[in-house]
Structure formats: C-alpha cells, structure tokens
Design an enzyme around this catalytic site. Structure first.
Site, short mmCIF file in Angstrom:
data_model
loop_
_atom_site.label_atom_id
_atom_site.label_comp_id
_atom_site.label_asym_id
_atom_site.label_seq_id
_atom_site.Cartn_x
_atom_site.Cartn_y
_atom_site.Cartn_z
CD GLN A 81 -2.69 49.73 -44.36
OE1 GLN A 81 -1.94 50.25 -45.27
NE2 GLN A 81 -4.40 49.85 -44.09
CG HIS A 127 2.46 32.80 -35.98
ND1 HIS A 127 2.93 31.29 -35.02
CD2 HIS A 127 4.16 32.58 -36.84
CE1 HIS A 127 3.98 31.38 -34.76
NE2 HIS A 127 4.98 31.56 -35.54
CE1 TYR A 129 1.03 41.41 -39.09
CE2 TYR A 129 -1.07 40.92 -39.06
CZ TYR A 129 -0.10 41.81 -39.43
OH TYR A 129 -0.11 41.89 -41.32
CE LYS A 131 8.43 34.26 -34.82
NZ LYS A 131 9.08 33.60 -36.23
#
Length: 167
Positions: A81, A127, A129, A131
């Site tokens: 997280q 997006h 994540y 990448k």
C-alpha cells in the site's frame, strides 16, 4: 527521495494523512479518531514481523508511506500500500516510493509475489501499478464501502521474476 522505517515521531504526519476522508477512501478505511488511537496501534504493531511500514522522504520532508502488510513467509507474498501526501502528488514520488517498497519486498524479504487492491475508479493509481508490471488478477464486485457507497476493486499482482525482467 528515500525510505526509512516508520518511527513514533512520524505519527502526527500519519494522523494527518489518515484523517482525510478522501485519502482514506482510496484505502477503503475509516479515518482514525485520535492520535492516541494511532499511537496504540503503532505500539501494538511495531514488532509485528508480518508488516513493514516505511516513511517516504524527499529533502528530509515527510512525503508519505509505503507499507508491506500481511507478509507471509511460507507462501512468500504480501500486500503493498502507498499513500502520498496531497501536496507532494504529481512529482513522481509515488512511483519512486512504490519502487523502493517493491525492491525491499523482493530483494530483502525474498518474497515471490506482491499484490494490491485498487478501486476501479482510480485510473491514475492503476496506471502507475501497470507501469511496474502489476497485472489484474480479478475484480471484486462491491467489495469495499467508502464515501457512502460500495466500490469494485481490482486485485493486482506482481511476481519478482517479472519485475526484474522488465529492468
């Protein structure tokens, strides 16, 4: 930018972040009621080996936190997280903090897989994540209640070998 273990003196920053309804809605959690409650939770979990909490700093300023939780040493996976303070968003610090957390999980803890949950209505996070190589593993319908309604969530996973292949 660097990360370091969360310390008790960081709790006022955490309290400020975690008392933002909009921020905590992205984590599908309620805000903390008091700094005392947060201090009790810190004391209870400081020696818990199934968690690692890190402060993200930039120029010695508290920027956010990256957490590895539910660390399972048998199956070698955990959940990750990240929260970046709103005044530091848009500066690439989430990506740097996420990378540092991922590298710690894989290279220090020798984990095999990292997973996360993200609101389907948070395309900016999805997006980022993606990448890093996180792939959608499933959609959990109406899985979290936040901001007065139920939200669908994606579960996304990343394997160590795939992360290191991309470099």
């Amino acid at each position: 930018m660097n990360i370091r273990p969360l310390a008790k003196q960081d709790l006022p920053h955490i309290y400020q972040q975690k008392n933002s309804r909009s921020v905590m809605a992205l984590w599908f959690e309620e805000p903390f009621n008091s700094l005392d409650e947060l201090t009790i939770l810190y004391d209870r979990h400081v020696l818990d080996q199934s968690e690692r909490r890190f402060v993200i700093e930039d120029d010695n300023q508290f920027v956010g936190v990256v957490e590895l939780i539910d660390i399972n040493t048998i199956h070698r996976h955990c959940e990750i997280q990240i929260i970046i303070d709103t005044k530091f968003q848009g500066q690439g610090l989430a990506q740097k903090g996420l990378r540092a957390g991922i590298e710690y999980a894989f290279s220090v803890l020798n984990l095999h897989k990292i997973y996360l949950y993200v609101d389907v209505e948070n395309p900016a996070a999805i997006h980022i994540y993606q990448k890093f190589g996180f792939q959608e593993e499933g959609r959990l319908k109406k899985h979290y209640f936040a901001e007065g309604r139920y939200h669908d969530s994606l579960m996304m996973g990343l394997f160590a070998n795939e992360f290191y292949q991309e470099k």
